[in-house]
Structure formats: C-alpha cells, structure tokens
Design an enzyme around this catalytic site. Structure first.
Site, PDB file in Angstrom:
ATOM      1  N   HIS A 111       0.871  -0.950   0.052  1.00 49.04           N
ATOM      2  CA  HIS A 111       0.092  -0.198  -0.045  1.00 49.04           C
ATOM      3  C   HIS A 111       1.119   1.239   0.408  1.00 49.04           C
ATOM      4  CE1 HIS A 111      -3.338   2.902   1.674  1.00 49.04           C
ATOM      5  NE2 HIS A 111      -4.105   1.981   0.462  1.00 49.04           N
ATOM      6  N   GLU A 115      -7.491  -5.416  -0.206  1.00 49.55           N
ATOM      7  CA  GLU A 115      -8.210  -5.517  -1.854  1.00 49.55           C
ATOM      8  C   GLU A 115      -8.545  -7.641  -1.451  1.00 49.55           C
ATOM      9  OE1 GLU A 115      -6.151  -2.988  -2.710  1.00 49.55           O
ATOM     10  OE2 GLU A 115      -7.890  -1.824  -2.885  1.00 49.55           O
TER      11      GLU A 115
END
Length: 389
Positions: A268, A321
C-alpha cells in the site's frame, strides 16, 4: 518570478489542504473518520450512522435522529423515470465494460435530470441535498445495470431495509442473509473514506472548479476504475485462483516477484505496517471459515515471507483488496461487482469531500515542469509552400 516548487512524483506526502473528515496514519496502521476509528465504527455502528457522521459531523445522538436520517435517504433510492428508462440501453452499451462504466453515464444523467447545479452557485444546504440524492441512488443504479447486463429485470429498492441489506436485495432479488448483510456492511463502512486517495483527490479537484455534484462523482468513479486503485479486489481473488493449490504458492509468487510483477492485494502506498482494513476483513473471513479462507491465510503468510526475503525492509503486507475479495466471494457477490460495491461505499466519502471542498472556492491548479525540446523554434513552412517560392 518563478514560484514553482518541486514535489515528489505522484504528490506523495504533499499536504494540499486541510480537512476535518479524517486521516490515514500509515506508520501506525490507523485511520479514522472525523474523531472515530474507522475500524471501530465498522465493528459497532451501522452504515447509515457513518453516513450521518460524514455528512452532518456527528453520529446520530439517539434512535430518533437515526430514524430521521433514514427517512431522508430512503425515498431517494428510487430513480426518476427518465433515468430508469435509459438503463436498459446503457446496460447494453456497457456490456463489455461492466456496471462501473455504466454508472459514470447513469450518474451524470441522474444529475442532469434532477437539475443539479454547480456547487459554486448553491448554498450549503442545496449542495448537501444533491450529494445525499446521489449517494442514495448509486446502489440502485449499480444493481440495476448489473441485473440488466445479466438479462434480468432490475429489483426495486425496499423502504424497510437498511443500506447494505437493500443493496444485497436489489442485487440478488432474494431476502438477504443477516450474517452476510453484516459482513458486507462492515466492508462498506471500512471503505467510506481513506485520506486523499486518487479518486477522492479527483473529486475535490473537480469540486474546486465549482462543478455540480454529479460531475465531481463521475470523475471520482473514473479514477476508481483503474486497477491500481479500486479495481484490485477481484484481481486479488484471481491471484488465488491462478495459484490454485498450496504446493504452488512458493514457485508462483517467486516467479512473479523476480519478474518485477505486482502481487495484487499486497502493499500500500501509505501503510508501513499491516493495513487495519485487511486485519478487520481477515477476522470477518475467519468467522465464515472454509477452504477459501484457509487457502487465503496460507497464501498471505507465504507471500509475506517471500516478499520479506526478496524485498527486505519494504514491509509489504496484505491491503484491503486481498480479504475484501474473499469476504465478497463468501457473501455471494459476483466478481464483476466487487469494485462497484467499493464504489457504493466510497461515494459517501467522495461526497463529504466535495461538500468540504465546495466551501473553499480556490481552484486547484498545480504546475508542471516542461522537459521537451527547448522553445521557441521557428515554425517550418510546409514543403509545398517552399517549392512554390
């Protein structure tokens, strides 16, 4: 006088404004909506409560205030006739690209048919009313486009169901299972807002021009559709499918990492520790249990070990996700609706940001450094002109 300032590529770490809506503290693995932990909100409150928080600044004070807010939003779920009548043709036109592409056009049409005006020309109450109407309609638009794309009739919204339950009902046409409703609701709450991500920033840039709410949200949807932003949940699940069995994890992942490929669902741009959304969604997945969850956990453990070995010091963990895809699969959502479901939550955060940005009429207008051939150069005459002379 040159007043430009060089900043990191992608504006990473650059503060562009002040906000009272929330923040992401990446080194701590923490993010919040206004003054509350987003994860705690997902664990303890309803989606409508968080919607109220983002729009009105506070959680509902009591059941009466909660009911009053629901009474405002529920009628807005139903689409104007001119929008509803256009959806079959829109679904056919976007058959290859899917509901999220259709939503861009449908939401723009909704704004036009409802007479949304530029936020620059409106008072705060009218802006908020437009934003509320857009947010309430998004689940209806998404589910109708999906069902029409499957050759099914859209399902009308129910006034007696909360936001998440109504979304699942309109998607399947069946009475939603409470356990799955709560799992999806927690996912929706956890993705309402997340700092100045690409789609939120896009919405604010458009809002800074004074455009109408539908224009701001349409631009945000376009940014969300990219696979490096909101398009990753189904791709993360596709990775599990591609690996297939536990004995293939090591070789499959090593091959991709050494080739420089990105492993969807890991890493991320902000977090330098575990993504708190991933942690919460892993817990939801574990409550369901089953082979898919067991396999996902094993993949997570092995991938993190391989990434630590091959990319030491990078702190690459699962992001939202990875387990979002697992949870939505377990809740029966079709994969083509994973990113649209993300959108059904994030539209509330986008709208809150649009309203905040609209209160500041300063247009967002950064600069770029030109690196092409040195100007000015003489403009050459066309060959036929030179020959004629």
């Amino acid at each position: 006088m040159d007043t430009t300032v060089d900043v990191p590529r992608g504006l990473a770490g650059v503060v562009v404004t002040e906000t009272g809506l929330g923040d992401v503290r990446g080194r701590e693995g923490f993010y919040h909506y206004r003054q509350y932990s987003a994860v705690e909100l997902a664990e303890r409150r309803s989606f409508e409560d968080v919607w109220h928080l983002m729009f009105r600044g506070t959680l509902p004070a009591d059941a009466a205030e909660q009911a009053a807010f629901a009474a405002e939003t529920v009628p807005l779920r139903r689409l104007p006739a001119e929008v509803r009548d256009a959806l079959p043709a829109l679904a056919r036109a976007t058959a290859l690209s899917g509901p999220l592409a259709g939503l861009r056009t449908a939401l723009s049409l909704l704004g036009a048919s409802a007479g949304f005006r530029p936020v620059y020309d409106l008072d705060p109450q009218r802006r908020a009313a437009d934003a509320l109407a857009a947010c309430a309609a998004v689940p209806t638009l998404l589910t109708a486009l999906h069902r029409l794309g499957q050759g099914l009739e859209p399902v009308e919204p129910r006034d007696d169901l909360p936001y998440a339950a109504n979304y699942l009902y309109m998607l399947s046409g069946r009475e939603p299972d409470p356990v799955r409703v709560r799992a999806v609701e927690q996912y929706l709450i956890s993705t309402v807002d997340h700092g100045f991500n690409a789609s939120t920033f896009t919405a604010r840039v458009i809002a800074s021009t004074g455009a109408d709410v539908a224009a701001c949200l349409t631009g945000a949807i376009g940014a969300l559709s990219g696979p490096l932003h909101g398009g990753a949940p189904s791709r993360a699940l596709d990775t599990l499918d591609a690996i297939g069995t536990a004995d293939r994890i090591d070789s499959w992942i090593r091959e991709r990492v050494l080739a420089g490929d990105r492993i969807m669902g890991f890493g991320h741009p902000v977090y330098r520790t575990e993504d708190p959304r991933s942690r919460m969604l892993r817990g939801i997945a574990l409550r369901f249990g089953g082979p898919l969850v067991d396999f996902a956990v094993e993949v997570e453990q092995q991938v993190e070990a391989i990434l630590a070995e091959l990319k030491p010091g990078r702190e690459l963990h699962t992001n939202v996700e990875f387990y979002a895809g697992v949870v939505m699969e377990l809740c029966g959502l079709p994969r083509e609706m994973f990113t649209p479901t993300f959108c059904a939550a994030r539209v509330v955060g986008w709208s809150a940001n649009v309203l905040e940005q609209a209160a500041d009429s300063k247009i967002i207008r950064p600069a770029a450094r030109y690196v092409g051939p040195p100007p000015p150069r003489p403009v050459p005459l066309p060959a036929w002109v030179r020959s004629a002379w």
